[in-house]
Design a protein around this motif. Structure first.
Motif, PDB file in Angstrom:
ATOM      1  N   UNK A 138       1.405  45.535  -4.199  1.00 28.35           N
ATOM      2  CA  UNK A 138       0.349  46.154  -4.900  1.00 28.35           C
ATOM      3  C   UNK A 138       0.144  45.514  -6.113  1.00 28.35           C
ATOM      4  N   UNK A 139       1.189  45.224  -6.960  1.00 25.93           N
ATOM      5  CA  UNK A 139       1.182  45.017  -8.317  1.00 25.93           C
ATOM      6  C   UNK A 139       0.053  43.856  -8.520  1.00 25.93           C
ATOM      7  N   UNK A 140      -0.362  43.146  -7.538  1.00 29.22           N
ATOM      8  CA  UNK A 140      -1.382  42.262  -7.532  1.00 29.22           C
ATOM      9  C   UNK A 140      -2.928  42.575  -7.493  1.00 29.22           C
ATOM     10  N   UNK A 141      -2.963  43.785  -7.629  1.00 30.99           N
ATOM     11  CA  UNK A 141      -4.391  44.395  -7.762  1.00 30.99           C
ATOM     12  C   UNK A 141      -4.778  44.118  -9.262  1.00 30.99           C
ATOM     13  N   UNK A 142      -3.913  44.185 -10.257  1.00 30.45           N
ATOM     14  CA  UNK A 142      -3.954  43.545 -11.526  1.00 30.45           C
ATOM     15  C   UNK A 142      -4.145  42.058 -11.831  1.00 30.45           C
ATOM     16  N   UNK A 143      -5.422  41.736 -12.274  1.00 28.61           N
ATOM     17  CA  UNK A 143      -5.607  40.159 -12.462  1.00 28.61           C
ATOM     18  C   UNK A 143      -4.735  39.840 -13.468  1.00 28.61           C
ATOM     19  N   UNK A 144      -4.066  40.673 -14.568  1.00 30.79           N
ATOM     20  CA  UNK A 144      -3.222  39.849 -15.256  1.00 30.79           C
ATOM     21  C   UNK A 144      -1.903  39.522 -14.729  1.00 30.79           C
ATOM     22  N   UNK A 145      -1.386  40.173 -13.818  1.00 28.73           N
ATOM     23  CA  UNK A 145      -0.381  39.922 -13.002  1.00 28.73           C
ATOM     24  C   UNK A 145      -0.504  38.594 -12.021  1.00 28.73           C
ATOM     25  N   UNK A 146      -1.660  38.762 -11.374  1.00 33.33           N
ATOM     26  CA  UNK A 146      -2.177  37.409 -10.551  1.00 33.33           C
ATOM     27  C   UNK A 146      -2.000  36.061 -11.400  1.00 33.33           C
ATOM     28  N   UNK A 147      -2.547  36.507 -12.787  1.00 29.41           N
ATOM     29  CA  UNK A 147      -2.524  35.237 -13.596  1.00 29.41           C
ATOM     30  C   UNK A 147      -1.119  34.636 -13.898  1.00 29.41           C
ATOM     31  N   UNK A 148      -0.407  35.644 -14.373  1.00 35.37           N
ATOM     32  CA  UNK A 148       1.088  35.579 -14.650  1.00 35.37           C
ATOM     33  C   UNK A 148       1.794  34.914 -13.654  1.00 35.37           C
ATOM     34  N   UNK A 149       1.536  35.167 -12.286  1.00 28.13           N
ATOM     35  CA  UNK A 149       2.316  34.484 -11.238  1.00 28.13           C
ATOM     36  C   UNK A 149       1.793  33.115 -11.205  1.00 28.13           C
ATOM     37  N   UNK A 150       0.519  32.582 -11.337  1.00 29.46           N
ATOM     38  CA  UNK A 150       0.130  31.461 -11.216  1.00 29.46           C
ATOM     39  C   UNK A 150       0.671  30.717 -12.444  1.00 29.46           C
ATOM     40  N   UNK A 151       0.742  31.201 -13.607  1.00 26.17           N
ATOM     41  CA  UNK A 151       1.225  30.554 -14.632  1.00 26.17           C
ATOM     42  C   UNK A 151       2.580  30.157 -14.446  1.00 26.17           C
ATOM     43  N   UNK A 152       3.450  31.181 -13.778  1.00 26.66           N
ATOM     44  CA  UNK A 152       4.856  30.849 -13.705  1.00 26.66           C
ATOM     45  C   UNK A 152       4.905  29.759 -12.428  1.00 26.66           C
ATOM     46  N   UNK A 153       3.995  29.773 -11.525  1.00 25.47           N
ATOM     47  CA  UNK A 153       3.940  28.863 -10.309  1.00 25.47           C
ATOM     48  C   UNK A 153       3.917  27.395 -10.926  1.00 25.47           C
ATOM     49  N   UNK A 179      -8.816  16.388 -14.366  1.00 24.87           N
ATOM     50  CA  UNK A 179      -8.315  15.509 -15.279  1.00 24.87           C
ATOM     51  C   UNK A 179      -7.088  15.528 -15.691  1.00 24.87           C
ATOM     52  N   UNK A 180      -6.537  16.941 -15.660  1.00 26.68           N
ATOM     53  CA  UNK A 180      -5.203  17.299 -16.166  1.00 26.68           C
ATOM     54  C   UNK A 180      -4.342  18.211 -15.065  1.00 26.68           C
ATOM     55  N   UNK A 181      -3.160  17.990 -14.704  1.00 28.32           N
ATOM     56  CA  UNK A 181      -2.417  18.584 -13.999  1.00 28.32           C
ATOM     57  C   UNK A 181      -1.674  19.725 -14.667  1.00 28.32           C
ATOM     58  N   UNK A 182      -0.923  20.645 -13.682  1.00 29.35           N
ATOM     59  CA  UNK A 182      -0.255  21.577 -14.215  1.00 29.35           C
ATOM     60  C   UNK A 182      -1.047  22.936 -14.897  1.00 29.35           C
ATOM     61  N   UNK A 183      -0.498  23.814 -15.361  1.00 30.90           N
ATOM     62  CA  UNK A 183      -1.185  25.101 -15.777  1.00 30.90           C
ATOM     63  C   UNK A 183      -2.340  25.032 -16.663  1.00 30.90           C
ATOM     64  N   UNK A 184      -2.166  23.998 -17.782  1.00 29.93           N
ATOM     65  CA  UNK A 184      -3.183  23.743 -18.484  1.00 29.93           C
ATOM     66  C   UNK A 184      -4.504  23.039 -17.707  1.00 29.93           C
ATOM     67  N   UNK A 185      -4.095  22.241 -16.757  1.00 29.68           N
ATOM     68  CA  UNK A 185      -5.059  21.511 -15.818  1.00 29.68           C
ATOM     69  C   UNK A 185      -5.788  22.791 -14.938  1.00 29.68           C
ATOM     70  N   UNK A 186      -5.028  23.798 -14.670  1.00 31.26           N
ATOM     71  CA  UNK A 186      -5.631  24.729 -13.933  1.00 31.26           C
ATOM     72  C   UNK A 186      -6.713  25.630 -14.529  1.00 31.26           C
TER      73      UNK A 186
END
Length: 279
Positions: free
Chosen positions: A223-238, A8-15
């Motif tokens: 290798x920094x993407x082993x950290x789930x927090x970094x993955x989430x940060x990347x998706x947020x920025x995307x 129902x919602x786009x963008x990071x909040x929608x994700x």
């Protein structure tokens, strides 16, 4: 009835909202008639596809096989697919090994038609893995029919983990990322890089990804993407960078107020406000 994901919602909040319901939606999706038919046919007939020609000439089998590797859009390029499979991956200069998109190498290696060890279609565990991967990627494709960015995010979360855990990640990680268009698209967005960098020398591209990753994620290696927090940060920025680039939509939180404030345009001031609201 064709399955339609609820987004129902786009963008990071929608994700973030979609993530909360994704598992339940996937369970419904697995029971959809098209998926059930495709998997039943694959299970009943894949053992007969003992050559690359056998697989390629059977559209129903090829639908599942390509879909399992995120290559479903190549279903009509049968001569190309057959060439990839028949050349195999034993030879470092084979067709699949020379392609930029590493999904083709995985596809050719796993099915094994052109390799000395031969095809793996008679191995039950392999058939089961292909079926599982097909369901997951078909679900992502259905999500992509509603929102392309969310399909990219789902693919990124899965594939980046495999790359980050690879023992050779420091040496080959960025080349693997650059060779997979969906992964590359997410990280270009997350790092604020234009797609035009793809025309630069490959080593220069790698250097740019490293420097930007170090700046935003605290390390040059994937290798920094082993950290789930970094993955989430990347998706947020995307998501946030993509929404800024495209401008707010009707489903963007506060879009009406932003439009009024910016005089029908998404100004730099409004962009900063939008980022602060979602930080």
């Amino acid at each position: 009835m064709t399955f339609a994901p609820a987004i129902p919602i786009t963008g990071y909040l929608g994700w973030r909202v979609f993530e909360n319901s994704a598992d339940r939606q996937f369970e419904v999706f697995k029971s959809s008639p098209e998926i059930t038919r495709n998997l039943e046919y694959f299970t009943d007939n894949i053992k007969e596809a003992l050559t690359a020609e056998d697989l390629v000439k059977d559209r129903k089998l090829l639908t599942v096989a390509l879909g399992a590797y995120g290559l479903s859009e190549e279903i009509d390029n049968r001569a190309f697919v057959r060439k990839v499979l028949e050349d195999g991956t034993d030879d470092p200069y084979s067709f699949a090994n020379r392609l930029n998109d590493s999904r083709w190498k995985a596809f050719a290696k796993d099915f094994g038609y052109g390799n000395v060890a031969g095809t793996r279609v008679l191995i039950s565990s392999f058939r089961e893995q292909v079926a599982t991967d097909y369901m997951e990627r078909a679900f992502e494709e259905s999500v992509g029919n509603v929102n392309t960015d969310m399909r990219l995010a789902m693919n990124f979360r899965r594939e980046i983990a495999t790359i980050a855990e690879n023992p050779n990640v420091d040496r080959t990680g960025w080349f693997s990322i650059m060779g997979q268009p969906p992964l590359r698209s997410v990280l270009e967005g997350a790092l604020g890089l234009p797609s035009s960098i793809g025309t630069a020398d490959i080593d220069q591209q790698k250097d740019l990804f490293e420097r930007k990753a170090d700046q935003f994620f605290g390390g040059k290696s994937p290798a920094v993407f082993k950290d789930p927090a970094v993955v989430e940060n990347a998706l947020r920025r995307f998501f946030l960078n993509t929404e800024i680039e495209n401008g707010p939509t009707a489903s963007t939180p506060g879009s009406a107020a932003l439009t009024m404030l910016s005089g029908q345009s998404f100004s730099d001031q409004s962009q900063n406000l939008f980022l602060s609201l979602l930080s």
